[in-house]
Motif scaffolding. Structure first.
Motif, short mmCIF file in Angstrom:
data_model
loop_
_atom_site.label_atom_id
_atom_site.label_comp_id
_atom_site.label_asym_id
_atom_site.label_seq_id
_atom_site.Cartn_x
_atom_site.Cartn_y
_atom_site.Cartn_z
N ALA A 57 47.99 -5.06 16.82
CA ALA A 57 48.03 -5.70 18.16
C ALA A 57 46.93 -5.26 19.28
CB ALA A 57 49.49 -5.51 18.80
N SER A 58 46.31 -6.28 19.53
CA SER A 58 45.09 -5.84 20.27
C SER A 58 45.72 -6.01 21.88
CB SER A 58 43.90 -6.77 20.41
OG SER A 58 44.27 -8.47 20.73
N LYS A 59 44.64 -5.36 22.81
CA LYS A 59 45.04 -5.42 24.36
C LYS A 59 44.20 -6.49 24.81
CE LYS A 59 47.49 -1.64 25.22
NZ LYS A 59 48.83 -1.56 25.56
N ALA A 60 42.92 -6.62 24.32
CA ALA A 60 41.98 -7.56 24.76
C ALA A 60 41.70 -8.67 23.94
CB ALA A 60 40.53 -6.96 25.32
N LYS A 61 41.38 -9.96 24.37
CA LYS A 61 41.07 -11.27 23.38
C LYS A 61 39.63 -11.45 23.55
CE LYS A 61 45.63 -13.41 23.85
NZ LYS A 61 46.24 -14.67 24.35
N GLY A 330 37.28 -19.69 25.82
CA GLY A 330 37.74 -19.12 24.36
C GLY A 330 36.30 -18.60 23.79
N VAL A 331 35.34 -18.46 24.36
CA VAL A 331 34.21 -17.77 23.77
C VAL A 331 34.64 -16.19 23.56
CG1 VAL A 331 31.80 -16.97 24.00
CG2 VAL A 331 32.48 -19.28 24.70
N ARG A 332 34.39 -15.69 22.40
CA ARG A 332 35.11 -14.17 22.28
C ARG A 332 34.16 -13.08 22.89
NH1 ARG A 332 39.47 -13.31 19.69
NH2 ARG A 332 39.15 -14.70 18.09
N PHE A 333 32.77 -13.45 22.99
CA PHE A 333 31.95 -12.11 23.52
C PHE A 333 30.63 -12.91 24.48
CE2 PHE A 333 29.08 -8.75 23.62
CZ PHE A 333 29.73 -7.64 23.39
N VAL A 334 30.82 -12.51 25.71
CA VAL A 334 29.89 -12.97 26.50
C VAL A 334 28.90 -11.80 27.13
CG1 VAL A 334 29.04 -14.32 28.70
CG2 VAL A 334 31.23 -14.90 27.32
N GLN A 335 27.70 -11.90 26.97
CA GLN A 335 26.68 -10.71 27.30
C GLN A 335 25.74 -11.28 28.21
OE1 GLN A 335 24.92 -8.76 24.02
NE2 GLN A 335 26.07 -7.06 24.74
N ILE A 449 36.10 -0.11 22.04
CA ILE A 449 35.94 -1.51 22.44
C ILE A 449 36.55 -2.15 21.32
CG2 ILE A 449 34.25 -3.30 22.82
CD1 ILE A 449 32.51 -1.45 24.10
N MET A 450 36.21 -1.57 20.11
CA MET A 450 37.01 -2.33 18.84
C MET A 450 38.38 -2.21 18.71
SD MET A 450 33.92 -1.61 15.94
CE MET A 450 34.69 -2.91 14.99
N HIS A 451 38.94 -0.92 19.28
CA HIS A 451 40.38 -0.67 19.32
C HIS A 451 41.08 -1.54 20.22
CE1 HIS A 451 43.85 1.86 19.04
NE2 HIS A 451 43.97 1.54 20.22
N LEU A 452 40.47 -1.79 21.30
CA LEU A 452 40.91 -2.82 22.41
C LEU A 452 41.08 -4.34 21.84
CD1 LEU A 452 39.30 -1.28 25.51
CD2 LEU A 452 41.61 -1.15 25.32
N MET A 453 40.05 -4.57 20.90
CA MET A 453 39.99 -5.76 20.35
C MET A 453 40.85 -5.96 19.22
SD MET A 453 38.22 -8.09 22.39
CE MET A 453 37.68 -9.31 21.29
N GLY A 454 41.69 -4.83 18.78
CA GLY A 454 42.59 -4.98 17.78
C GLY A 454 41.87 -4.71 16.41
N LEU A 455 40.61 -3.78 16.22
CA LEU A 455 39.95 -3.71 15.17
C LEU A 455 39.81 -2.14 15.02
CD1 LEU A 455 37.27 -6.25 15.46
CD2 LEU A 455 39.17 -6.32 13.96
N ASP A 456 40.02 -1.70 13.89
CA ASP A 456 39.75 -0.37 13.40
C ASP A 456 38.28 -0.25 12.87
OD1 ASP A 456 39.50 1.94 12.06
OD2 ASP A 456 41.41 2.16 11.37
#
Length: 484
Positions: A57-61, A330-335, A449-456
């Motif tokens: 489960a992620s904290k951030a989308k 819904g854009v996943r990553f904006v830089q 950052i990856m952890h917050l997005m639900g990724l190991d």
């Protein structure tokens, strides 16, 4: 008789089969709806989670990363060191420097005169965070942000340091952060790219920004960042040429897709399928992008929040507002990249303009996300590729000075997306040269950052040239103390 009964129970008729299989088929159907790519094969299917599925489960989308290109001085922004003022002009003690690496720009200097910030600092918020007078609007939201004052990196020059920040490596041909998230999580909006890039320039000394920073590297080219420009057409060649309407465009793409499929059957080049996907994405973006990039319909109180510059395309303020609209859609990553922070000389004069460019809009973005109920699911990151030295580069005067590159210690801040607000993490020594508490490496930042997005970060890998690559390579630890 018993044998006949036993055989009867073994017999499965059509009605019995569908009754028993309903749960399984229903689960398959639900899975395909939740993750459309669930049953799609890949060259690394055994190690790659299906697109859209997370490890936990992620904290951030979504993520909005505000890259301050050129490296803002931590000593003029968040890392207040009054002792540097007391030691004005004195040489940096060797016991502090410890023979650490220098750039070619200061290696020739016979002395390294210390210089404290010319700008005032005050404490703000429940954490008592020190914030410079250069950033009055960010100072007002300190209870919403986590300031990390113990960042460090391996690179000492801009190109490798910025590349390292974005890709986890100092060399090219590695996927950028946004590409990794596109690969691992896919897109939330099928009519928009998963990864978008916006550029702006300040009045200070700029450093180059180049497409390898949002490159897909060795990943499928569909994961490359899409750059939006400040022109009348935010994405070049997206609009139909004269004489072509949407129906004729659709017909053309259908025929082109048929030809490409014929080419794929003959050559088996996976990039052919990537090209088909990109054509289809461009077609869908033709209706979605114009509406999202039009900020003129924003209410007056939002325009006032971001500042007057938000209505001038290509400014940092305009890009912050556009980043909110893209993320909200819904854009996943904006830089964002804002150039002009490379202040080797005339720092006092240049940094005022740079700070003014970004202060109001950065704070407005976080405030805007919060009032829309989006901050908890949107991770905002603000910072540069490294820090600045506590000593002067070149000639030191009472009114002005410059600072060289300093990879040993610098500051960033994060907000939302599962990060503790109102927190200051990490500490440097009294001269602001070395980290003395809770160091955070770039690999650690990526892992977090990856952890917050639900990724190991250890599990999201891609096999290339015979080995498995990941954003954090063989390093990185999640900084759990800053997680909400």
């Amino acid at each position: 008789m018993k044998k006949d009964v036993f055989e009867h129970h073994l017999n499965i008729n059509r009605r019995h089969f569908f009754k028993k299989a309903a749960m399984g088929l229903g689960g398959v159907a639900l899975g395909s709806l939740l993750a459309p790519d669930l049953f799609k094969g890949s060259q690394d299917a055994a190690n790659q989670i299906p697109l859209g599925l997370k490890h936990f489960a992620s904290k951030a989308k979504r993520i909005i990363m505000l890259v301050q290109n050129g490296a803002p001085s931590q000593l003029e922004t968040f890392d207040f060191k009054p002792k540097l003022r007391d030691m004005f002009g004195q040489d940096l003690p060797e016991s502090i420097r410890q023979g650490q690496r220098l750039t070619g720009m200061t290696a020739y200097q016979k002395s390294f005169p210390l210089v404290g910030s010319k700008f005032g600092f005050k404490q703000y918020g429940n954490s008592g965070a020190w914030v410079s007078e250069l950033l009055p609007n960010i100072a007002k939201i300190t209870d919403d942000i986590c300031i990390v004052k113990s960042m460090h990196t391996d690179a000492i020059n801009h190109d490798p340091a910025l590349t390292f920040l974005q890709t986890g490596a100092q060399v090219g041909n590695r996927p950028s952060m946004g590409s990794w998230f596109s690969y691992g999580l896919g897109s939330e909006n099928k009519n928009l790219p998963a990864f978008c890039v916006l550029l702006s320039k300040g009045g200070g000394t700029g450093q180059g920004v180049y497409s390898k920073l949002w490159s897909n590297g060795f990943l499928d080219s569909t994961h490359q960042g899409v750059q939006l420009s400040a022109s009348e057409n935010p994405i070049l060649y997206l609009n139909n040429p004269k004489g072509m309407n949407m129906k004729s465009r659709r017909d053309m793409l259908n025929h082109l897709g048929t030809l490409n499929e014929m080419g794929y059957k003959e050559f088996k080049d996976p990039e052919i399928h990537s090209k088909i996907k990109q054509y289809e994405m461009a077609y869908r973006m033709q209706t979605a992008v114009p509406e999202i990039t039009d900020v003129s319909k924003e209410p007056d109180h939002i325009k006032k929040l971001y500042g007057a510059d938000c209505m001038i395309p290509g400014t940092y303020a305009a890009n912050c507002l556009l980043a909110r609209k893209l993320s909200e859609s819904g854009v996943r990553f904006v830089q964002l990249y804002h150039q002009g922070w490379d202040q080797h000389n005339n720092l006092v004069g240049q940094i005022k303009g740079q700070a003014k460019d970004v202060d109001q809009a950065s704070a407005a973005l976080i405030t805007d996300l919060k009032q829309r109920g989006l901050l908890d699911e949107t991770l905002v990151i603000w910072g540069g590729e490294f820090g600045r030295t506590n000593y002067c580069q070149g000639k030191l005067t009472k009114d002005n000075y410059g600072r060289d590159h300093h990879p040993r210690a610098f500051s960033i801040f994060m907000a939302g997306g599962g990060v503790k607000g109102g927190k200051v993490y990490g500490k440097t020594d009294e001269l602001g040269y070395n980290i003395i508490e809770n160091p955070v490496h770039i690999h650690d930042l990526h892992a977090t950052i990856m952890h917050l997005m639900g990724l190991d970060h250890e599990k999201l890998t891609y096999k290339y040239l015979g080995r498995r690559f990941r954003l954090t390579d063989v390093h990185g630890h999640v900084v759990k103390d800053i997680l909400a």
